[in-house]
Design a protein around this motif. Structure first.
Motif, short mmCIF file in Angstrom:
data_model
loop_
_atom_site.label_atom_id
_atom_site.label_comp_id
_atom_site.label_asym_id
_atom_site.label_seq_id
_atom_site.Cartn_x
_atom_site.Cartn_y
_atom_site.Cartn_z
N THR A 116 0.82 -1.22 0.00
CA THR A 116 0.00 0.00 0.00
C THR A 116 0.86 1.27 0.00
OG1 THR A 116 -0.18 -0.19 2.42
CG2 THR A 116 -1.99 -1.08 1.10
N GLN A 117 2.03 1.22 0.61
CA GLN A 117 2.89 2.39 0.64
C GLN A 117 3.63 2.62 -0.68
OE1 GLN A 117 3.52 4.87 2.79
NE2 GLN A 117 1.98 4.14 4.26
N ARG A 125 -5.15 3.87 -1.82
CA ARG A 125 -4.48 3.23 -0.68
C ARG A 125 -5.47 3.01 0.46
NH1 ARG A 125 0.30 6.57 1.77
NH2 ARG A 125 1.32 5.87 -0.15
#
Length: 239
Positions: A116-117, A125
């Motif tokens: 997600t980062q 996200r």
């Protein structure tokens, strides 16, 4: 409406604290007996992962600090429960618990953060985290099904703690209501499922909370007759 949803969220946090603390009596029993007996570690392992992701979700999404704070508390409490399983469980259960902790609570959580980062931004996200959190919440609420099966098989609720089932029911209900107020369907769906499953567990409690006395008395009487017969046989045989 914003003030009302905040008030509902605060009530939800209080109920969630009670839900997280509800197995304390069970774990006190485990510590005193130095054994986890037939209790299962999977619900607590799943809850550690679920609370970890929801804490991350609450930090990432603006205005969801109520979700972040209560799940942060949940991480601490559930980690203690899992640690007690690793300390007092039989060797086979201890190995299973350690493997699941490594795969789910460490491996899966780290992978979710990295993906997600590095690969997602902004609302995408947040949506991905909400989707993951919803899926894990469903697993958390469904994980006691093994205990439910044991209840139905043994016709005893000894290994399905009442307060955990009760607060699952309350927690699912209040967070479903909160999620509908703030229109967060990632929260609404899993907690709605938890609310329904909580009702099911409470129904089972009503059915199986007391063993059927007639069966126990009959079995005891039958065992007594057999034992008396054995004693008479031992007295007669030597002569």
């Amino acid at each position: 409406m914003e003030d009302f949803s905040f008030f509902v969220g605060v009530i939800g946090n209080i109920i969630s604290v009670l839900m997280f603390l509800s197995p304390v009596k069970t774990f006190w029993r485990i510590v005193k007996r130095r054994s986890t007996e037939d209790f299962d570690s999977l619900p607590y392992i799943c809850t550690v992962l679920s609370t970890s992701l929801w804490t991350y979700y609450g930090i990432t999404k603006p205005g969801e600090y109520l979700v972040a704070t209560i799940n942060g508390f949940g991480i601490v409490v559930e980690t203690i429960y899992v640690a007690l399983f690793l300390l007092y469980a039989p060797l086979k259960m201890r190995a299973k618990t350690a493997i699941l902790v490594g795969i789910l609570d460490v491996g899966f959580f780290v992978a979710a953060i990295l993906v997600t980062q590095l690969a997602l931004q902004g609302e995408t996200r947040i949506d991905a985290l909400g989707f993951l959190g919803a899926g894990l919440n469903i697993i958390m609420y469904v994980s006691p099904l093994a205990a439910i099966k044991t209840v139905v098989t043994t016709k005893s609720v000894e290994y399905m703690p009442f307060f955990l089932s009760f607060f699952f029911f309350l927690n699912g209900g209040i967070w479903t209501f909160y999620a509908l107020l703030v229109r967060d369907y990632f929260l609404a769906v899993p907690n709605g499922i938890g609310f329904v499953l909580g009702i099911g567990q409470l129904v089972l409690y009503g059915i199986y909370r007391r063993p059927k006395p007639s069966m126990n008395v009959s079995a005891h009487h039958h065992d007594g007759i057999l034992e008396e017969g054995r004693q008479r046989e031992r007295l007669i045989t030597p002569n």
